[in-house]
Each structure stands twice: as C-alpha cells, then as structure tokens.
Design an enzyme around this catalytic site. Structure first.
Site, mmCIF file in Angstrom:
data_model
loop_
_atom_site.group_PDB
_atom_site.id
_atom_site.type_symbol
_atom_site.label_atom_id
_atom_site.label_comp_id
_atom_site.label_asym_id
_atom_site.label_seq_id
_atom_site.Cartn_x
_atom_site.Cartn_y
_atom_site.Cartn_z
ATOM 1 N N THR A 1 39.488 33.270 34.759
ATOM 2 C CA THR A 1 39.467 33.978 33.466
ATOM 3 C C THR A 1 39.540 35.446 33.704
ATOM 4 O OG1 THR A 1 38.181 34.388 31.202
ATOM 5 C CG2 THR A 1 36.994 34.350 33.432
ATOM 6 N N THR B 1 32.994 27.380 28.993
ATOM 7 C CA THR B 1 34.095 28.493 28.254
ATOM 8 C C THR B 1 33.120 29.021 27.014
ATOM 9 O OG1 THR B 1 36.167 28.792 26.977
ATOM 10 C CG2 THR B 1 34.898 26.667 26.849
ATOM 11 N N GLY B 2 33.429 30.414 27.027
ATOM 12 C CA GLY B 2 32.705 30.888 25.617
ATOM 13 C C GLY B 2 32.053 32.335 26.226
ATOM 14 N N ASP C 1 30.193 34.525 33.328
ATOM 15 C CA ASP C 1 29.762 33.160 34.010
ATOM 16 C C ASP C 1 30.797 32.580 34.759
ATOM 17 O OD1 ASP C 1 31.045 32.601 31.320
ATOM 18 O OD2 ASP C 1 30.695 30.415 31.708
ATOM 19 N N THR D 1 39.252 30.911 28.429
ATOM 20 C CA THR D 1 38.988 30.598 29.832
ATOM 21 C C THR D 1 39.509 29.109 30.149
ATOM 22 O OG1 THR D 1 37.388 32.130 29.988
ATOM 23 C CG2 THR D 1 37.284 30.356 31.351
ATOM 24 N N SER E 1 43.577 35.374 27.909
ATOM 25 C CA SER E 1 42.097 35.499 28.371
ATOM 26 C C SER E 1 42.139 34.870 29.763
ATOM 27 C CB SER E 1 41.293 34.841 27.592
ATOM 28 O OG SER E 1 41.421 33.558 27.218
ATOM 29 N N ARG F 1 32.062 44.480 34.334
ATOM 30 C CA ARG F 1 31.304 43.279 33.689
ATOM 31 C C ARG F 1 31.781 42.106 34.440
ATOM 32 N NH1 ARG F 1 32.706 38.294 30.987
ATOM 33 N NH2 ARG F 1 30.985 37.524 29.815
ATOM 34 N N VAL F 2 30.736 41.143 34.700
ATOM 35 C CA VAL F 2 31.102 39.608 35.309
ATOM 36 C C VAL F 2 30.547 38.770 34.699
ATOM 37 C CG1 VAL F 2 30.582 38.090 37.234
ATOM 38 C CG2 VAL F 2 31.611 40.572 37.789
#
Ligand code: SD4
Length: 333
Positions: free
Chosen positions: A213, A246-247, A226, A195, A91, A223-224
C-alpha cells in the site's frame, strides 16, 4: 464429481455501500465447501484471494502460476505487483496518494508457508515494495527494514529508484492541501481505500500472503500503517490459514487484526466468521469505528475463504460472496 470450472469471484460486503471487498479465483466447488456450518470439506486448490476489485487483476496474474503447480509465494508476489505498477490505483505503489508533504511512501509485507516473513515500511521511490520485502525475508536475517535503510537495501539489491508521484496524484494532493491543509489526514473510507492484500494456496497445499500500500492518503510524514506489520496487516500460518486487512490501519493495529483472524480460525471458526469476529474486536477497541473502514479477508488451508468489513454510515454487515464473472478454464483438481 461436479463440473469444476475456474471462476473469478467478487463479493460485495456491505452491499448497500457497494464495497467489493474481496475477489477470489478458485476451482468451482459445491456450495457445501463454503458453508460455515459444515465441518470437513474437500480441500479446494489452488486459490487466489485478494482485496477489492483490483484484486481481480492480481488474481489473473497469480492464477497461471498456481494452476501450473507453482509456489504460492511466487504467485502472491506476482499478483500484487500488478496493482503496485498501476498508476490508476491511488492507494498502492506508483500513482499512490502522497503524504501531506507530497512524498509517496510505501508499506508492504510478505509471508510464506514456513512462517518466514519480510517487510518494508516508509519506503520511497521503489516501484515494487513487495519484492523488496521478499528480499528482506530471503536475503537478510531481519524481518523489517524502514525508510532510508530500506531504500538503500533495495538499491543494493538492484532495484532502481524512480519517481512514484504521478501528475494526477500530485494535482489531487495540491487540491487537498488547499482545502484541508490545516486538518489531519482524511480517514480511510469508501473514497480512500484499496490497499491490496492477497492470499494464495498452491497445489501442494501451501499458503502465502502479501500486503502492499501507499497507506492513508495525506498522512503525516513518517506514518506507517498496518500493512507492513506482520500480525496486523497480514498473517499466515500454514497449519491453519491466512488473513489480510484493508482500511484504517491504526484501528487494525490496535486489534492485531490478522493474527486474531488466524487464531480464530485455529479455534475452529470458518474464515468468514473469523473475519466477522475480528471486526467486532476492532469495533470494541475503536470508539470511532462508525467513521472508519476496516475489512479482513481470510483463506484457510482447506481453501475456504471469506471476508467482512465495516464502512462509514453502515453498521457492519456481511454478505456471502457473489459470482461476478465466470471464466472457463481447466482445473487440475
Ligand atoms: C493503511 N491499511 O495504511 C492501509 C490503508 C488501506 O485501503 O488499507 N487502504 O492504513
């Protein structure tokens, strides 16, 4: 004066889930330094703090820079370049899971002690997006470059284009497509995370942060998340502290998570409590919070640190960092 050894530390937040949310490298300090109820504590320097187990390798890379009196910014960039180049980490960077069209698209940002920041998003075919983000910060009047423009800038700066899709990542993507082609991207959860976010505090007391990431696996093309968004995936204020996330990025963006963590520290909350309160805000803003994973780590200007996360199947839980690994090394403190 306590015996100060350098230690690498990994903490499991949501221990039942076996989630090693943060890895830290810092001089050993008395317990009081990590006591959230304690007011003034002696500054701890230097410190390298990263997300997940992969952060250990990043911390090891950053540590000699910090320990020899180098700049937090150099340490944080060098640190996250390790997982960016590691094909086994699915990732981040090379070897990262592609989007649903099969393209590896990368997001990264960096921030220094003066509040300068640089960011790239939806960047393809460049091994080290964090270094491109640093060039955006240092060589342009802008904060953020995306897509083709970011890649053109990187190439003009001397970065080489290369294929970042490994055969393993491609095979996993094709398997996913066969099984789930008609559905949306899988949520970022315990099987799909990692990440790298990293925070460093140097011997001069300066903070920096980086986040990089390949984003959510099999996301929609374009798509982007955070991670490249200053305030969401990363925020550093030298007068207070820094935080990185992260997440599931969509949930973090809705809460402007890392800015919130830093503002909570500014109000006096210790890092771990600030992360917990920010997770509570994420819960408030995201009705689907039980299906997603979100975590924050934070480091304050005194060198105190903490982290907090939620993961599917678990109520949000906190655990004080456990020492996983001890490495003897001289400290300059
Ligand atoms: C994103 N926050 O793109 C990233 C994904 C992540 O561990 O953190 N994975 O939403």
């Amino acid at each position: 004066m306590p015996d100060r050894r350098t230690f690498l530390k990994s903490s499991a937040l949501g221990a039942a889930a076996g989630l090693p949310l943060l890895a830290a490298c810092a001089p050993e300090t008395p317990d009081v330094a990590q006591d959230p109820d304690e007011g003034a504590v002696a500054p701890i320097r230097p410190v390298a703090l990263s997300t997940w187990n992969h952060g250990l390798a990043a911390n090891r890379e950053a540590w000699p820079i910090l320990e020899s009196g180098g700049r937090a910014l150099d340490a944080v960039e060098a640190g996250v370049r390790v997982p960016e180049a590691d094909p086994a980490i699915t990732s981040v960077g090379y070897g990262g899971a592609p989007d649903r069209e099969g393209h590896v698209t990368l997001d990264a940002c960096i921030m220094d002690e003066a509040g300068r920041c640089g960011s790239v998003a939806f960047l393809r075919e460049i091994l080290h997006p964090i270094s491109v983000a640093r060039r955006v910060m240092e060589e342009t009047p802008h904060v953020m470059l995306v897509g083709q423009g970011a890649q053109d800038f990187a190439v003009a700066q001397g970065f080489e284009r290369q294929n970042l899709l490994t055969p393993e990542a491609e095979a996993n993507w094709r398997t996913w497509l066969e099984r789930n082609g008609e559905t949306g991207p899988p949520p970022v959860n315990t099987e799909n995370h990692d990440t790298i976010g990293m925070l460093t505090l140097d011997m001069d007391g300066n903070l920096s942060g980086a986040c990089t990431t390949s984003g959510a696996a099999y996301k929609l093309h374009g798509r982007v998340g955070d991670s490249p968004i200053i305030g969401a995936g990363l925020y550093v204020d030298n007068a207070v502290g820094g935080a990185t996330a992260t997440g599931w990025g969509e949930a973090v963006i809705r809460a402007v998570g890392c800015f919130l963590v830093v503002e909570l520290m500014r109000q006096g909350h210790p890092p771990q409590e600030a992360c917990r309160l920010a997770v509570e805000r994420v819960i408030e803003k995201n009705p689907d919070w039980q299906e997603i994973q979100v975590g924050f780590i934070a480091l304050d200007r005194q060198g105190r640190y903490g982290g907090y996360c939620i993961a599917p199947g678990f109520d949000y839980a906190v655990k004080t960092p456990d020492i996983d690994e001890l490495v003897d090394a001289p400290s300059r403190l």
